[in-house]
Design an enzyme around this catalytic site. Structure first.
Site, mmCIF file in Angstrom:
data_model
loop_
_atom_site.group_PDB
_atom_site.id
_atom_site.type_symbol
_atom_site.label_atom_id
_atom_site.label_comp_id
_atom_site.label_asym_id
_atom_site.label_seq_id
_atom_site.Cartn_x
_atom_site.Cartn_y
_atom_site.Cartn_z
ATOM 1 N N TRP A 182 0.698 -1.358 0.117
ATOM 2 C CA TRP A 182 0.163 0.026 -0.115
ATOM 3 C C TRP A 182 0.917 1.151 -0.160
ATOM 4 C CZ3 TRP A 182 -0.410 4.132 3.603
ATOM 5 C CH2 TRP A 182 -1.168 5.055 3.320
ATOM 6 N N GLU A 221 -3.349 -2.822 -2.526
ATOM 7 C CA GLU A 221 -4.163 -2.247 -1.819
ATOM 8 C C GLU A 221 -4.596 -0.859 -2.353
ATOM 9 O OE1 GLU A 221 -5.634 -0.728 2.769
ATOM 10 O OE2 GLU A 221 -3.576 -1.950 2.421
ATOM 11 N N LYS A 223 -7.085 2.368 -3.131
ATOM 12 C CA LYS A 223 -7.757 3.441 -2.418
ATOM 13 C C LYS A 223 -8.561 4.415 -2.809
ATOM 14 C CE LYS A 223 -6.193 6.130 0.822
ATOM 15 N NZ LYS A 223 -5.420 6.505 2.020
ATOM 16 N N ASP A 255 -10.113 -2.819 0.709
ATOM 17 C CA ASP A 255 -10.357 -2.210 2.065
ATOM 18 C C ASP A 255 -11.640 -1.639 2.030
ATOM 19 O OD1 ASP A 255 -9.985 -0.118 4.058
ATOM 20 O OD2 ASP A 255 -8.181 -0.911 4.513
ATOM 21 N N HIS A 258 -12.027 2.108 1.517
ATOM 22 C CA HIS A 258 -11.104 3.028 0.669
ATOM 23 C C HIS A 258 -12.020 3.129 -0.734
ATOM 24 C CE1 HIS A 258 -6.786 1.734 1.861
ATOM 25 N NE2 HIS A 258 -7.467 2.748 2.698
ATOM 26 N N HIS A 282 -9.636 -6.234 3.764
ATOM 27 C CA HIS A 282 -9.220 -5.263 5.004
ATOM 28 C C HIS A 282 -10.603 -5.077 5.659
ATOM 29 C CE1 HIS A 282 -4.932 -4.122 4.900
ATOM 30 N NE2 HIS A 282 -4.814 -5.460 4.990
ATOM 31 N N ASP A 290 -11.412 7.245 4.368
ATOM 32 C CA ASP A 290 -10.564 6.458 4.748
ATOM 33 C C ASP A 290 -9.806 6.836 6.116
ATOM 34 O OD1 ASP A 290 -8.663 4.252 5.114
ATOM 35 O OD2 ASP A 290 -7.086 5.369 4.100
ATOM 36 N N ASP A 292 -10.474 4.433 9.048
ATOM 37 C CA ASP A 292 -10.012 3.446 9.971
ATOM 38 C C ASP A 292 -10.400 3.294 11.153
ATOM 39 O OD1 ASP A 292 -8.741 1.756 7.687
ATOM 40 O OD2 ASP A 292 -6.866 3.180 7.732
ATOM 41 N N ASP A 322 -8.034 -3.783 9.928
ATOM 42 C CA ASP A 322 -7.136 -2.612 9.628
ATOM 43 C C ASP A 322 -7.799 -1.425 10.230
ATOM 44 O OD1 ASP A 322 -5.347 -0.826 8.833
ATOM 45 O OD2 ASP A 322 -5.970 -0.725 6.672
#
Length: 415
Positions: A182, A221, A223, A255, A258, A282, A290, A292, A322
């Site tokens: 990433w 990964e 996003k 993810d 993302h 994720h 984003d 998390d 994540d």
């Protein structure tokens, strides 16, 4: 209600709770080590998160050393049922007199052997990630797509070293190790050239993945955007999906945070299953972008798990967490997030999927809707209680009492 009663109720819908418990017990979840120390790591003692990543909050008790992070992780997983892996970043390299500090492009397996010993001792799997952020070589916020060759070359060397480390970890554990690339590369304002950075990124990835590593699952990964790169992200979903589709053995990691808020990862999983034998995921919780946040038991997470289960993809979808929140007890965050993911998976395992599919194929959409709604009020929490009992962990909030004890006796004493 007792588990025996819940088991009978689910059986009336054609759902085998014993099978659900068995599948849940055996599905590994890769738990992110970086929640325990706010993504600081051990290779930059004078620094911390930054240059492409950020945490907020200053809750006391952050892990500062390998020993502290291990202890906190063990405390967390003592309250989490099922099979677990530990997801490492390269910034968590362990340095000592025998293996002194080196920069990231010179890291070797020996810097992570203590983690492997830890995993063997506690029956954990390991996943791995090159750490392409929080470093002086993040020049102008760019890494593998930088116009500066020396910058690209540094990060290429680091990513190659990380794949070799992951390969050795896999050999030592006799396991497959997911190695995820990433990068935060992008631009805050409208770029003058959107193509050339992606051509540079493609060339960098080609060099990184050139070496065969049979114990490594390679992922990239994608996003949507983030703070500081609001206008353009080099490693977009379209770019990485195209790269994965044209490079066998490389997968686009999804993810949950993302994508645009109107996009649903639950819909992306069945769209990819006809084309990929693995879908790395994720599990996180976005709040508008984003960010998390700690995973909670929410509708989209449940829908994601339903797609995994109803499409017989438990062996294909690789579940990793994540999130990082420095504003709350970090050990509790691990427990809350992982247990939420497991509860969502259990709910998915307790669906009458064949009956629902049959109703859809017969255009009996009324029955499909009725069944979907009825399942929401069935006693799934009694199945969860039974599962936790068999695993030797609390099913209710009493796990929090143990974490608060640990906070008082351990975390509060860290200055």
């Amino acid at each position: 209600m007792s588990y025996a009663e819940a088991k009978e109720i689910y059986a009336s819908y054609g759902v085998d709770t014993e099978k659900a418990i068995s599948l849940l017990r055996n599905k590994e979840i890769s738990i992110n080590c970086w929640q325990g120390d706010d993504v600081v790591g051990f290779d930059n003692p004078n620094g911390g998160a930054g240059d492409g990543i950020a945490t907020t909050g200053n809750y006391p008790g952050r892990a500062r050393t390998f020993e502290e992070l291990k202890a906190d992780f063990l405390e967390a997983i003592s309250q989490i049922p099922g099979k677990k892996r530990i997801n490492l970043h390269a910034c968590y390299a362990i340095f000592d007199d025998e293996h002194p500090w080196v920069d990231r492009d010179e890291q070797t397996y020996e810097h992570f052997k203590p983690w492997v010993d830890f995993a063997k001792e506690h029956n954990l799997g390991i996943d791995f990630n090159p750490t392409i952020f929080s470093h002086k070589m993040m020049v102008d916020g760019l890494s593998l797509s930088s116009p500066k060759k020396e910058v690209r070359d540094f990060w290429i060397r680091h990513a190659i070293a990380s794949r070799r480390i992951a390969e050795r970890i896999g050999q030592e554990l006799n396991d497959m190790v997911l190695n995820n690339v990433w990068i935060p590369d992008g631009f805050k304002d409208i770029p003058a050239d959107r193509l050339t950075p992606r051509l540079r990124l493609k060339d960098s990835l080609d060099q990184i993945f050139a070496e065969k590593c049979p114990h490594v699952i390679d992922t990239v990964e994608s996003k949507f955007f983030a703070i500081g790169v609001e206008s353009y992200t080099t490693g977009s979903n379209e770019f990485y999906m195209s790269y994965a589709a044209t490079h066998p053995g490389v997968y686009n990691l999804l993810d949950m945070g993302h994508y645009h808020p109107s996009e649903y990862v639950s819909d992306k999983i069945p769209a990819l299953l006809p084309f990929f034998d693995k879908i790395p995921l994720h599990v996180t919780r976005p709040v508008n972008w984003d960010s998390d946040h700690v995973v909670l038991l929410q509708d989209e997470l449940i829908e994601v798990m339903k797609e995994v289960v109803r499409n017989d993809a438990l062996d294909k979808v690789i579940l990793g967490l994540d999130f990082f929140d420095a504003s709350i007890n970090r050990v509790a965050a691990w427990v809350i997030g992982t247990r939420a993911a497991q509860k969502a998976l259990l709910l998915a395992l307790l669906q009458p999927n064949e009956e629902l599919k049959k109703a859809q194929d017969e255009a009996d959409f009324t029955k499909r809707l009725m069944l979907s709604e009825e399942m929401k009020s069935l006693p799934w929490s009694d199945v969860w209680t039974e599962y936790c009992s068999r695993e030797g962990v609390p099913a209710d909030k009493s796990w929090y009492d143990e974490i608060k004890r640990y906070e008082v006796e351990v975390l509060s004493k860290r200055s």
